[in-house]
Structures are given as C-alpha cells and as structure tokens.
Design an enzyme around this catalytic site. Structure first.
Site, PDB file in Angstrom:
ATOM      1  N   GLU A  59       0.823  -1.212   0.000  1.00 24.46           N
ATOM      2  CA  GLU A  59       0.000   0.000   0.000  1.00 24.46           C
ATOM      3  C   GLU A  59       0.856   1.260   0.000  1.00 24.46           C
ATOM      4  O   GLU A  59       0.504   2.262  -0.618  1.00 24.46           O
ATOM      5  CB  GLU A  59      -0.956   0.002   1.203  1.00 24.46           C
ATOM      6  CG  GLU A  59      -2.144  -0.926   1.054  1.00 24.46           C
ATOM      7  CD  GLU A  59      -1.807  -2.409   1.233  1.00 24.46           C
ATOM      8  OE1 GLU A  59      -0.674  -2.729   1.659  1.00 24.46           O
ATOM      9  OE2 GLU A  59      -2.658  -3.252   0.932  1.00 24.46           O
ATOM     10  N   HIS A 128      -9.822  -6.913   8.503  1.00 28.13           N
ATOM     11  CA  HIS A 128     -10.474  -6.601   7.220  1.00 28.13           C
ATOM     12  C   HIS A 128     -11.868  -6.016   7.431  1.00 28.13           C
ATOM     13  O   HIS A 128     -12.728  -6.148   6.578  1.00 28.13           O
ATOM     14  CB  HIS A 128     -10.598  -7.858   6.351  1.00 28.13           C
ATOM     15  CG  HIS A 128      -9.296  -8.465   5.960  1.00 28.13           C
ATOM     16  ND1 HIS A 128      -8.536  -9.208   6.835  1.00 28.13           N
ATOM     17  CD2 HIS A 128      -8.600  -8.420   4.784  1.00 28.13           C
ATOM     18  CE1 HIS A 128      -7.437  -9.624   6.215  1.00 28.13           C
ATOM     19  NE2 HIS A 128      -7.448  -9.146   4.970  1.00 28.13           N
TER      20      HIS A 128
END
Lengths: 324, 363
Positions: A59, A128
């Site tokens: 990321e 998540h």
C-alpha cells in the site's frame, strides 16, 4: 425506473471520469481483475492496461506511486483493498499527499483519489472490517467522503475526481450490492458532499453516515410505531464537515444521537458532538449521545461480529435514552 | 396639557399585560398615532399609541414587566412642561406574585437542560418552581412548557372568576323561549346556500335585530353597530373576543368575520380590534348538545343570549301534531336597563326571525 447498485454507481462514476479525462488512471491490487467486489470490472478492457494498473501488495508503494503520478499531472485513483490497510499508506497520505501543496508554495497540487472499503461484512475478521475514518479526518488537507447510497456514491466519486487535493472515498463493503433508483446521470459541478436528509422527523435528530444510515432508518421506522418521530441525516462528507443543515435540524428537535460503525472512543462522533454543542448549546434539551462500535478487535464469529456494532434495536434504544 | 400613557383596557378579564417592547424612549418627540409600546396579554399583543404630539417623558415599566390596567406608564408633555407627579404604581395584590418577571436564580443550582433554561427565560418561568421529569430530575423543555401552560390556565381561571363575580353583582333577570327553527334550518341546508354559514351567524343577526327593535335595549347600545362578545372555548378556559355587528350586516360577511375571530381566539392570536369592550354576549352551547343554560353578564354588558341545541320535536297546531325543529333561547338582561316586557319583546323578534325568516338576509 432504472436501478443501480452502489458498486455499479462507483463503476459508472469511474467510467465517466475516465472517458472525459485521459489523465484519470486506476491502480491497486487486482483492480485490473475488477477488485474483490467487482467495482472496477471491465474497465481494463475498456480503457487499456496503461490506465488500469494492477500493483504489487504494498500500500505504501501504490500510494507513493500515485502521489508521484499526481504531481506529474495525472489523476490517479488508488484502491486500498480494505480500509484496515490504509495504515500502511498513511505516511504517503498524511505527510506527503496532504502537505505537498503547502510545502511547494502551492506550485504543486496532488489530485489523488483513494477508494477504500470499510466496515463489517460477512466475517472478514479483525484486520479486514474496521472503519478508520477518524485517523483520516485528523489530517488537514485530506478530504474524506463516506457515501451511504448509490446515487451519493456516484456523485462523491465524480466530485473527488474534480478536487485539486487528495480525497479518500470511504466505501462500505456491506453496501456494494444495495440497489437504489438511479437518479439523473447529469453531473452537476456545483454539487458538494454535504449532509443528506434521509428521513424528516420531529422528536430527535440522528446524525450518521455510511452503512449506519440504513440502520438508523430501520430504527426510525420501528420507533414510528410508538409515535416517536426521528429525523435521520447522512453526513456524506466527513472532512470538510458542513453541519449547517444538521444544526437547523437540532434547533427543531433539540435532541441528538450520533451513530457510526467505528469505535466510539476518539471517533468522529466526538468531533461532531463537540461541534454541535458549541453551535446549538441553548437548543439542547438532552446531552448529545454517541453510539458506535465497541472498543474491541472485531471478532470473526458472526454473532459476536454483529454484537460489536450498533444494531437497529440499539439505535432505537439510544433514541429513547436521548428522549428521556 | 400633559397626556398620561395608561395601560388600556386589554379585554375582558386580562387585568393587565406584560410590556413586550418600548418603541420610543424618554425624550423622544412623538406625533399622534405613534406606537409607543407593545403590551402582551394572554390573548393578543396590543399597541399603545400617542394621542397627541409632544415629548415622551416620565417613562416607568421595563420590558418584560407586568403592568395593571390603568397604570400610568409615562407622559406626553409639551416642550418646557414638566410631567405631573408620578402616580404610585399599584402593587400586585397579595397572594398573587408577579407571574411575569423572570427572576435571577439563587440558592441551589437547578438541574436543567440548556434548552429548558432558554425557554424559561423566554416564557418567564422560574425553573426553581418546576419539577423536572428528565433523567435524575433534570428540568427539560416539556416541563417548562407545561408550567407555562398551567400558569396561563391559572390566569385565565382567575380572570373568569373575577368576571363572573363582577357580573353576578349586576342586578339582572332572565327569560326563556322555545323557538321553532325549521324554516331557517331549511334555508341553511337548501342546495346552493352559501357555505360556512352556521347557527351562530343567524344568532348574531337575530340578536342585533332584537336589540334594534326593542326600544329599551336599543337605547342601551352605544351605536347601531353592536359590540357582541362571542364566548369562545379555548384550552384552559374561555375568551370573549368582540365582533361589531350592524343589523344590516349580511350572513355571508358575518360568517366570514366570525370564523376569523374564532380561529384567532383559539390560536391565541387576537388582534387589538378583537379585544374591545363587549356590550352584549352571545354564547352558543347548542353545538355541544346543551338544551338550555343561563349566560352570565360580564362587566359592561347589558344582555347575554344563551342558545341551546337545535333538535327535533313535536309541534301542535290546532290539535294536530307535526314534526319540527326546536331550540331554546335564554336571555339575561341588566335590570337597570330593561324589564321583563322588554326581554319578551326581544325574544319575540328572535323567534320571528327563526320561525319566519323575517330579517334574515345573506348579503
């Protein structure tokens, strides 16, 4: 009337923006394949590998690359697959994207859009499922929007792609399949992501955003059977925050409940409560209450997962507390 | 010549009002008709105007303060003229604390929501006297609103009691007559009759006609337009707004004026011209199922007409029975003004009106 889903609305917004502006490009993990929820499906085929780029699982690297692309005159749209991993991109967002305009004496702009999926959805587990918007709204120079319905999602993405600075679009995993009557596709450049009235009411104002809008509406319907009339506002724009219509609502109802899925402690609700009380103190007939996620890691177990975020029953009960 | 600015008669039983706002200050030059201040009563906000030109001086009474009817609030003087000695302002009678003045809280702090405090300031409610219904006994908005409503009700009950007592002191008598209503009923219900005209409007027309055609009563009215106080039930009591009715006023115009007046009375938004001094009273409880009752005279009135309900019954003419519609009217009359024979004549005119339609006119 034609309907579309939240996911389709976002795809349409990306498609329209890419068709209008060659500078727009998509990058992220699996975006070329459509992403985990199929939002970008078909865009690689339509716009080519040069504008829809799969990236490695990093990321920080994706976001850093995008900041560079933005500085170089492109309009990158990054997808951070699951908002939990925005932690890894925070340095690029908070220290680079949000500050480079200032640091360059406003010679440089960073027109970067970050799409990311937040919220609880079918036992995705502790890493998540989170809603981390509070970390983002704390950064000056970073705009945050959190659409709760398909039409707002379309407009929010179109709006984000017109901004001179970085914008995070916080999407909710549980909303992608939600259908809504499709409103006109004409893009209104005057549109701003401000509070949306989801339901008018008389007795209390519920301020919420993202998927909790649905939960609040379910609670309002249940309360209506007991003669309690609740007004529901969906903020849509989290930063910058335009509270004017909400203030006007509170001046009528005199009672406020703030609901979000994120953990209550240090959450956006604290900011909202502080802003509201300073603006409408003399109109408050009860303390401002907040309802949000419990301060725990989100469990995998489906019943426990449901238990850590506000249910419609919990919202209804909190409204009754506000009305006491 | 100095002109005293007095709290005017604010309508039946108000006893006074609260100074809502001063529009002129001491030292201001004023012209006739200039609005000096606004007074607020339970029923309406009234403007007090200057009658002559001059300079406003000797102003007493602050905004928000409760002032009694007749109290002097200031003077209009000519340049160089000194105001007369200030009259002593009447104190509120014992046992009736000034209900209007918001007091500064003292003693233990009241637990109240910010909105309840604001409402308390706006409505003049002392939060220390309010029992809180919120969590932990917190005073919340609904508590303040209830307190204000119950104070309004108390004031209205007190006014009703005062008016009733004063009215009862008038030497009066009553007379009643059963009147056949069938022909006017047919007129009101016939196809094409103007909508919205009701029994009360016919009663107003008949009442004024009866007064005009009864010499003793005609002499008692101040002018041909009779000032009729219409008894209107409102939450917590009743009010007596005034309608000016001439014998030639048509039913359509009467109905329109009456409906507006009743709406304003029920909403607590009477206009200054609605709260004048009634000369006669019309009270119609027929619509609420009452057969007959006595309406009391209020101070300053010389006649009160009480109308019972219009109901089916039997009439006997020359030994033959037929079904018809009846109502019973009772008139209360100030005996200093008229006697039994006058009351009989009045009722006869009213009866003729309803039995034959004589004097009934739409326009």
């Amino acid at each position: 009337m034609a309907e579309w889903t939240y996911a389709e609305a976002i795809r349409q917004a990306l498609t329209d923006a890419m068709a209008e502006d060659d500078a727009v490009l998509l990058l992220g993990e699996d975006v070329a394949l459509g992403g985990p929820f199929g939002v970008t499906r078909g865009l690689r085929e339509r716009f080519g590998a040069g504008r829809v780029l799969n990236t490695p699982i990093s990321e920080a690297a994706i976001t850093g690359f995008a900041v560079g692309a933005a500085l170089a005159g492109r309009r990158p749209v990054v997808e951070i697959m699951f908002m939990d991993f925005i932690t890894l991109a925070l340095d690029m967002l908070a220290n680079q994207a949000a500050k480079l305009a200032l640091l360059s004496g406003f010679q440089q702009a960073v027109p970067l859009v970050v799409r990311t999926q937040a919220g609880i959805y079918h036992s995705a587990g502790a890493q998540h499922s989170q809603s981390l918007e509070a970390w983002l709204v704390h950064v000056p120079g970073l705009a945050v929007v959190a659409p709760g319905v398909a039409n707002d999602a379309y407009r929010a993405v179109r709006w984000a792609l017109r901004q001179p600075g970085p914008v995070v679009v916080m999407e909710h995993k549980g909303l992608y399949g939600r259908r809504q009557a499709r409103e006109a596709l004409e893009w209104d450049p005057q549109w701003r992501p401000g509070p949306q009235l989801r339901r008018p009411g008389r007795d209390a104002t519920v301020v919420t955003y993202s998927a909790m809008g649905e939960t609040a509406l379910a609670a309002a319907s249940a309360l209506e059977r007991d003669g309690i009339s609740v007004e529901v506002w969906d903020l849509l724009g989290l930063s910058p925050l335009n509270l004017e219509p909400v203030l006007e609502s509170v001046r009528r109802t005199h009672r406020v409940l703030i609901v979000h899925e994120a953990v209550v402690t240090g959450g956006l609700g604290a900011e909202l409560a502080a802003r509201l009380q300073s603006e409408v103190f003399d109109d408050l007939d009860a303390p401002i209450f907040r309802l949000g996620g419990r301060p725990v890691a989100i469990p995998f177990s489906p019943p426990l997962e449901r238990a850590v975020i506000p249910s419609a029953e919990a919202v209804a009960e909190a409204v009754r507390t506000v009305l006491a | 010549m100095a002109e005293a600015i007095r709290v005017p008669r604010l309508g039946l039983g108000s006893g006074g009002g609260r100074i809502a706002a001063w529009h002129r200050r001491a030292g201001d030059a004023v012209t006739p008709g200039a609005v000096l201040l606004e007074l607020e009563t339970d029923k309406a906000t009234i403007e007090v105007t200057a009658e002559q030109a001059g300079i406003l001086t000797g102003v007493v009474g602050a905004e928000g303060e409760w002032v009694e009817e007749g109290a002097v609030l200031g003077w209009i003087v000519q340049p160089g003229e000194a105001p007369p000695q200030a009259e002593e302002r009447p104190n509120p009678p014992a046992g009736r604390p000034d209900p209007q003045a918001p007091r500064e809280p003292s003693g233990p702090r009241v637990r109240a929501s910010p909105y309840a405090r604001r409402l308390g300031r706006e409505l003049g409610v002392d939060l220390r006297e309010v029992k809180g219904s919120g969590p932990g006994g917190r005073v919340v908005a609904r508590d303040v609103e209830q307190a204000a409503q119950s104070r309004r009700t108390q004031r209205m009950r007190a006014a009703v009691a005062r008016v009733t007592a004063e009215g009862a002191a008038v030497p009066s008598f009553w007379a009643a007559r059963r009147v056949e209503m069938a022909s006017v009923r047919a007129l009101l219900e016939r196809e094409g009759a103007p909508r919205g005209v009701g029994w009360t409007d016919c009663l107003l027309q008949a009442l004024v006609l009866g007064i005009a055609q009864t010499p003793a009563l005609a002499r008692a009215r101040r002018q041909p337009a009779v000032q009729v106080g219409l008894a209107v039930a409102v939450p917590g009591g009743l009010v007596l707004p005034v309608l000016s009715v001439e014998p030639r006023t048509g039913l359509a115009a009467l109905a329109q004026a009456r409906r507006g007046l009743v709406e304003r009375a029920r909403a607590g938004r009477l206009l200054p011209q609605d709260v004048g001094s009634p000369e006669v009273i019309l009270s119609n409880l027929g619509g609420m199922g009452v057969d007959r009752f006595l309406a009391l005279l209020a101070p300053g009135t010389f006649l009160a007409l009480a109308a019972g309900r219009v109901q089916e019954g039997v009439a006997v003419t020359q030994g033959a029975m037929r079904a018809t519609w009846w109502a019973e009217f009772t008139v209360t009359v100030d005996h200093r003004v008229a006697d039994g024979a006058d009351a009989a004549r009045f009722l006869d005119v009213v009866a003729q009106y309803f039995e034959t339609g004589q004097g009934l006119h739409w326009e």
